[in-house]
Write an enzyme that holds these catalytic residues in place. Structure first.
Site, PDB file in Angstrom:
ATOM      1  N   LYS A  12       0.824  -1.209   0.000  1.00  0.00           N
ATOM      2  CA  LYS A  12       0.000   0.000   0.000  1.00  0.00           C
ATOM      3  C   LYS A  12       0.860   1.262   0.000  1.00  0.00           C
ATOM      4  O   LYS A  12       0.625   2.173  -0.779  1.00  0.00           O
ATOM      5  CB  LYS A  12      -0.929   0.021   1.233  1.00  0.00           C
ATOM      6  CG  LYS A  12      -1.865  -1.172   1.322  1.00  0.00           C
ATOM      7  CD  LYS A  12      -2.907  -1.000   2.419  1.00  0.00           C
ATOM      8  CE  LYS A  12      -2.341  -1.008   3.830  1.00  0.00           C
ATOM      9  NZ  LYS A  12      -1.789  -2.316   4.243  1.00  0.00           N
ATOM     10  N   ARG A  44      -9.696   0.632   9.010  1.00  0.00           N
ATOM     11  CA  ARG A  44      -9.349  -0.759   9.302  1.00  0.00           C
ATOM     12  C   ARG A  44     -10.450  -1.458  10.092  1.00  0.00           C
ATOM     13  O   ARG A  44     -10.307  -2.633  10.421  1.00  0.00           O
ATOM     14  CB  ARG A  44      -8.056  -0.810  10.116  1.00  0.00           C
ATOM     15  CG  ARG A  44      -6.794  -0.994   9.267  1.00  0.00           C
ATOM     16  CD  ARG A  44      -5.591  -0.838  10.176  1.00  0.00           C
ATOM     17  NE  ARG A  44      -4.447  -1.585   9.770  1.00  0.00           N
ATOM     18  CZ  ARG A  44      -3.294  -1.004   9.363  1.00  0.00           C
ATOM     19  NH1 ARG A  44      -3.214   0.297   9.234  1.00  0.00           N
ATOM     20  NH2 ARG A  44      -2.249  -1.752   9.095  1.00  0.00           N
ATOM     21  N   ARG A  87      -0.959  -9.341  13.272  1.00  0.00           N
ATOM     22  CA  ARG A  87      -1.503  -8.278  12.408  1.00  0.00           C
ATOM     23  C   ARG A  87      -2.436  -8.883  11.358  1.00  0.00           C
ATOM     24  O   ARG A  87      -3.456  -8.294  11.009  1.00  0.00           O
ATOM     25  CB  ARG A  87      -0.367  -7.479  11.753  1.00  0.00           C
ATOM     26  CG  ARG A  87       0.314  -6.534  12.752  1.00  0.00           C
ATOM     27  CD  ARG A  87       1.727  -6.184  12.366  1.00  0.00           C
ATOM     28  NE  ARG A  87       1.808  -5.267  11.248  1.00  0.00           N
ATOM     29  CZ  ARG A  87       2.937  -5.032  10.565  1.00  0.00           C
ATOM     30  NH1 ARG A  87       4.059  -5.658  10.893  1.00  0.00           N
ATOM     31  NH2 ARG A  87       2.934  -4.187   9.564  1.00  0.00           N
TER      32      ARG A  87
END
Ligand code: AMP
Length: 371
Positions: free
Chosen positions: A192, A267, A324
């Site tokens: 990203k 998120r 994560r």
């Protein structure tokens, strides 16, 4: 559509609409001045076409002269008005009517009023073809105008953009690029940040990486940084409220932006909803969410590789990285549904050469309709 220098302009007023406006001004002035012999003072350069057409429609005796003033350099008014040419005729006891192509802020007008205030003229009136009433902030009430127009940059019929466009018979307005707001979506290591660097250049966007903002805050020892650190160290998400407030600040620091790339935000569904609300309150919206897709094992290797040089502790430990991914699967992945429901979700293969992946993204972005 026409191009002058680096800018695109689209048709705004036809020849007929302009001529109707000219006739309207000429008829109104003629009604008031039929028994006098006014001196029309055209303001160069912009008013030359208006003055010529105005006089053709003015049926009574009159004189004409010009002054030259200038306040525009490029697209915005500089505020500097210079008087380059004086009215030399004997104007004592005469009726003066200024012929302007356009009145916007009123700075040029103020200079003209000043120019004539020290003379012994009989009376003084202003006739302008176009009038931007929204931005006019002078005290003098405009006596005659042809058309009230919104605050758009226009060219043609005497008006220029960096000296080009004066010879157009019609009036064109600046084509503003529609805003593009993108969400770059994908698991940690999907690329990203790398792609955002490229996209921000190509589309002149502001890149907001929430991870970068947090890391900057940690480095600077701010309260926000201290708060975020414990979560980030474990590969967990920072609480929504903190992240959303931070994001809002970042957006509000860039009121002139022609669009944003949101990287690492939203998120969670709560963040996505907050983003929609924030943008809506500013008359903006997300145009597309583009997901960079790659398998966990590839991402793990990329992150461990990055961790050797990035100095990021969350990139150096496999268990933190896996955490994560877990956070992503639990909290972020549902956003695919959120954006699919808005028909904004696009998936791009994130495996390959950086350049190759960039081209895939460009293909998606260029196919978006940005009405
Ligand atoms: P990134 O640089 O995008 O990989 O983000 C690094 C870390 O910053 C994440 O693991 C989270 O701890 C935190 N972070 C970044 N963006 C967000 C977000 N939108 N919401 C919550 N935490 C975030």
């Amino acid at each position: 559509m026409i191009k002058l220098h680096d800018k695109q302009f689209e048709p705004y007023l036809s020849e007929e609409q302009i001529q109707d406006a000219v006739k309207k001004v000429a008829a109104e002035v003629a009604r008031d001045y039929k028994d006098k012999v006014p001196i029309f003072v055209g303001v160069l350069n912009g008013a030359f076409m208006f003055v010529a057409d105005f006089l053709k429609h003015y049926p009574h005796p009159c004189e004409v002269t010009f002054v030259k003033l200038s306040s525009y350099r490029g697209l915005t008014s500089t505020g500097i008005v210079r008087n380059l040419l004086d009215v030399s005729e004997n104007i004592e006891g005469r009726s003066i009517i200024i012929l302007e192509d356009i009145i916007d802020t009123g700075r040029t007008l103020q200079e003209l009023i000043h120019l004539f205030s020290n003379t012994n003229i009989k009376d003084f009136k202003i006739a302008s073809l176009f009038y931007k009433s929204e931005v006019y902030n002078g005290e003098y009430a405009i006596d005659y105008f042809g058309l009230e127009i919104p605050n758009k940059f226009i060219v043609g019929y005497g008006l220029d953009y960096l000296e080009l466009g004066r010879n157009l018979k019609e009036v064109y307005q600046l084509k503003e690029n529609p805003m593009i707001n993108l969400v770059l979506f994908g698991k940690p290591g999907a690329g990203k940040g790398t792609q955002a660097e490229f996209l921000k250049e190509k589309y002149s966007l502001i890149h907001i990486s929430t991870g970068d903002v947090f890391r900057r805050n940690i480095k600077n020892g701010t309260e926000l940084g201290n708060l975020a650190k414990s979560y980030m160290d474990q590969g967990e998400l920072v609480p929504d409220e903190v992240t959303i407030n931070m994001l809002r600040d970042e957006v509000e620091q860039n009121p002139e932006a022609s669009g944003f790339i949101f990287d690492g935000f939203p998120r969670t569904t709560a963040q996505a909803e907050a983003l929609d609300n924030l943008l809506e309150s500013k008359g903006m919206k997300i145009n597309a969410t583009v997901a960079l897709e790659a398998e966990d094992e590839i991402l793990l290797q990329r992150l461990l590789e990055r961790g050797k040089t990035s100095g990021r502790s969350d990139d150096q430990d496999e268990s933190k990285i896996r955490n994560r991914f877990v956070e992503y699967n639990q909290k972020t992945a549902p956003l695919k549904e959120f954006y699919s429901a808005q028909e904004k979700f696009h998936s791009v293969n994130g495996v390959g050469e950086i350049q190759e992946i960039a081209e895939r993204l460009v293909q998606v972005i260029d196919s978006l309709s940005t009405e």
